[in-house]
Design a protein around this motif. Structure first.
Motif, PDB file in Angstrom:
ATOM      1  N   GLU A  27       0.448  -1.224   0.293  1.00 57.30           N
ATOM      2  CA  GLU A  27       0.418  -0.156  -0.137  1.00 57.30           C
ATOM      3  C   GLU A  27       1.022   1.415  -0.604  1.00 57.30           C
ATOM      4  OE1 GLU A  27      -2.262  -3.741   2.511  1.00 57.30           O
ATOM      5  OE2 GLU A  27      -0.638  -2.333   2.107  1.00 57.30           O
ATOM      6  N   GLU A  28       1.621   0.999   0.457  1.00 56.06           N
ATOM      7  CA  GLU A  28       3.323   2.393   0.688  1.00 56.06           C
ATOM      8  C   GLU A  28       3.315   2.964  -0.501  1.00 56.06           C
ATOM      9  OE1 GLU A  28       4.542   1.988   4.809  1.00 56.06           O
ATOM     10  OE2 GLU A  28       4.500   0.836   3.853  1.00 56.06           O
ATOM     11  N   PHE A  29       3.087   1.860  -1.881  1.00 54.29           N
ATOM     12  CA  PHE A  29       3.962   2.069  -3.195  1.00 54.29           C
ATOM     13  C   PHE A  29       2.890   3.435  -3.755  1.00 54.29           C
ATOM     14  CE2 PHE A  29       6.736  -1.794  -1.998  1.00 54.29           C
ATOM     15  CZ  PHE A  29       8.004  -1.394  -2.288  1.00 54.29           C
ATOM     16  N   THR A  30       3.186   3.990  -4.324  1.00 53.93           N
ATOM     17  CA  THR A  30       2.259   4.901  -5.723  1.00 53.93           C
ATOM     18  C   THR A  30       2.940   4.893  -7.175  1.00 53.93           C
ATOM     19  OG1 THR A  30       1.505   5.813  -3.799  1.00 53.93           O
ATOM     20  CG2 THR A  30       0.881   7.177  -5.783  1.00 53.93           C
ATOM     21  N   VAL A  31       2.209   4.335  -8.320  1.00 49.25           N
ATOM     22  CA  VAL A  31       2.819   4.781  -9.186  1.00 49.25           C
ATOM     23  C   VAL A  31       2.907   6.202  -9.607  1.00 49.25           C
ATOM     24  CG1 VAL A  31       2.157   3.742 -11.849  1.00 49.25           C
ATOM     25  CG2 VAL A  31       1.410   2.313 -10.221  1.00 49.25           C
ATOM     26  N   GLY A  32       4.469   6.268  -9.868  1.00 49.87           N
ATOM     27  CA  GLY A  32       5.030   6.970 -10.508  1.00 49.87           C
ATOM     28  C   GLY A  32       5.888   7.993  -9.436  1.00 49.87           C
ATOM     29  N   LYS A 129       1.526  -1.582  -9.773  1.00 50.18           N
ATOM     30  CA  LYS A 129       1.488  -2.347  -8.898  1.00 50.18           C
ATOM     31  C   LYS A 129       0.093  -3.224  -8.994  1.00 50.18           C
ATOM     32  CE  LYS A 129       0.215   0.166  -5.185  1.00 50.18           C
ATOM     33  NZ  LYS A 129      -0.040   0.447  -4.184  1.00 50.18           N
ATOM     34  N   ARG A 130       0.568  -4.464  -8.831  1.00 48.33           N
ATOM     35  CA  ARG A 130      -1.094  -4.869  -8.303  1.00 48.33           C
ATOM     36  C   ARG A 130      -0.874  -5.836  -7.273  1.00 48.33           C
ATOM     37  NH1 ARG A 130      -0.614 -10.611  -9.879  1.00 48.33           N
ATOM     38  NH2 ARG A 130       1.662 -10.970 -10.843  1.00 48.33           N
ATOM     39  N   ARG A 135      -1.508 -14.699  -3.546  1.00 41.80           N
ATOM     40  CA  ARG A 135      -1.792 -14.463  -2.275  1.00 41.80           C
ATOM     41  C   ARG A 135      -2.248 -13.425  -2.034  1.00 41.80           C
ATOM     42  NH1 ARG A 135       5.073 -15.763  -1.467  1.00 41.80           N
ATOM     43  NH2 ARG A 135       4.695 -17.935  -2.803  1.00 41.80           N
ATOM     44  N   PRO A 136      -3.654 -13.362  -1.186  1.00 41.25           N
ATOM     45  CA  PRO A 136      -4.350 -12.115  -0.696  1.00 41.25           C
ATOM     46  C   PRO A 136      -3.022 -11.397   0.184  1.00 41.25           C
ATOM     47  CG  PRO A 136      -4.853 -14.613   0.588  1.00 41.25           C
ATOM     48  CD  PRO A 136      -3.921 -14.875  -0.579  1.00 41.25           C
ATOM     49  N   VAL A 140       2.398  -7.197  -6.283  1.00 47.12           N
ATOM     50  CA  VAL A 140       3.114  -7.143  -7.228  1.00 47.12           C
ATOM     51  C   VAL A 140       3.543  -6.067  -7.165  1.00 47.12           C
ATOM     52  CG1 VAL A 140       4.319  -8.275  -9.091  1.00 47.12           C
ATOM     53  CG2 VAL A 140       3.603  -9.948  -7.915  1.00 47.12           C
ATOM     54  N   VAL A 141       4.629  -5.456  -6.726  1.00 43.36           N
ATOM     55  CA  VAL A 141       5.701  -3.921  -7.433  1.00 43.36           C
ATOM     56  C   VAL A 141       6.418  -3.988  -8.815  1.00 43.36           C
ATOM     57  CG1 VAL A 141       6.360  -1.873  -6.511  1.00 43.36           C
ATOM     58  CG2 VAL A 141       4.972  -3.080  -4.739  1.00 43.36           C
ATOM     59  N   THR A 142       6.369  -3.013  -9.738  1.00 44.82           N
ATOM     60  CA  THR A 142       7.276  -3.226 -10.659  1.00 44.82           C
ATOM     61  C   THR A 142       7.611  -2.344 -10.655  1.00 44.82           C
ATOM     62  OG1 THR A 142       6.640  -5.123 -12.160  1.00 44.82           O
ATOM     63  CG2 THR A 142       8.038  -3.510 -13.086  1.00 44.82           C
ATOM     64  N   VAL A 143       9.688  -2.058 -10.548  1.00 44.58           N
ATOM     65  CA  VAL A 143      10.148  -0.301 -10.908  1.00 44.58           C
ATOM     66  C   VAL A 143      10.799  -0.681 -11.692  1.00 44.58           C
ATOM     67  CG1 VAL A 143      10.024   0.047  -8.348  1.00 44.58           C
ATOM     68  CG2 VAL A 143      12.036  -1.229  -8.789  1.00 44.58           C
TER      69      VAL A 143
END
Length: 173
Positions: A27-32, A129-130, A135-136, A140-143
């Motif tokens: 939840e702490e990742f924000t796209v951009g 991110k999705r 796995r609830p 998954v985060v991509t940078v």
């Protein structure tokens, strides 16, 4: 004040620019958002020689000064696997300190040589991110991570995808 960082062309993006952290949950990742990884790292000749020999890379361009002097570079190149390892390591605090695991690296580009004595820096921008379908309690985060020398020359870029816990589900140390 003059900006003398290796990212002088840093432009405002869709998110925030953030310097240093201690890992993030999904939840702490924000796209951009862009994470500036600090501190930088000056690579020594010893770093390069030890890494090259430790990994059994026998190409003399990395550790034989007489051989390298005859190359188009005129001196030994830093092993690109070393620079990749350092740049990934620089990103851990911000991207994967709390990760369950790396899922992959894609589109690795080596755009300029690195030499002993160069100081390198890195930054990562969140691309996507999705929530995990299987796995609830994880996502998954991509940078996209970029490595630059102190003079601003980009020498490397790649995309990395990590599996991270959601808030309340990380292992705290």
């Amino acid at each position: 004040m003059v900006n003398k960082t290796p990212f002088p062309d840093a432009q405002p993006n869709a998110g925030r620019r953030i310097r240093s952290g201690q890992g993030r949950c999904y939840e702490e990742f924000t796209v951009g958002d862009t994470y500036e990884h600090r501190p930088g790292r000056t690579i020594s000749d010893t770093d390069n020689t030890w890494f090259t020999l430790l990994t059994m890379n026998t190409h003399p361009l990395h550790f034989d000064h007489a051989y390298a002097a005859k190359s188009e570079f005129g001196k030994p190149l830093v092993n690109s696997c070393l620079t990749l390892s350092i740049v990934v390591g620089m990103s851990v605090n911000d991207v994967s300190q709390k990760a369950i695991g790396n899922l992959g690296w894609n589109d690795i580009k080596l755009s300029a040589p690195v030499f002993a004595g160069d100081t390198i820096y890195a930054e990562s921008t969140v691309l996507a991110k999705r929530e995990s379908a299987s796995r609830p309690t994880q996502g998954v985060v991509t940078v996209r991570t970029v490595g630059k020398k102190a003079d601003g020359t980009e020498f490397m870029s790649f995309e990395r995808t990590v599996l991270v816990p959601k808030l309340g589900h990380s292992i705290e140390s």
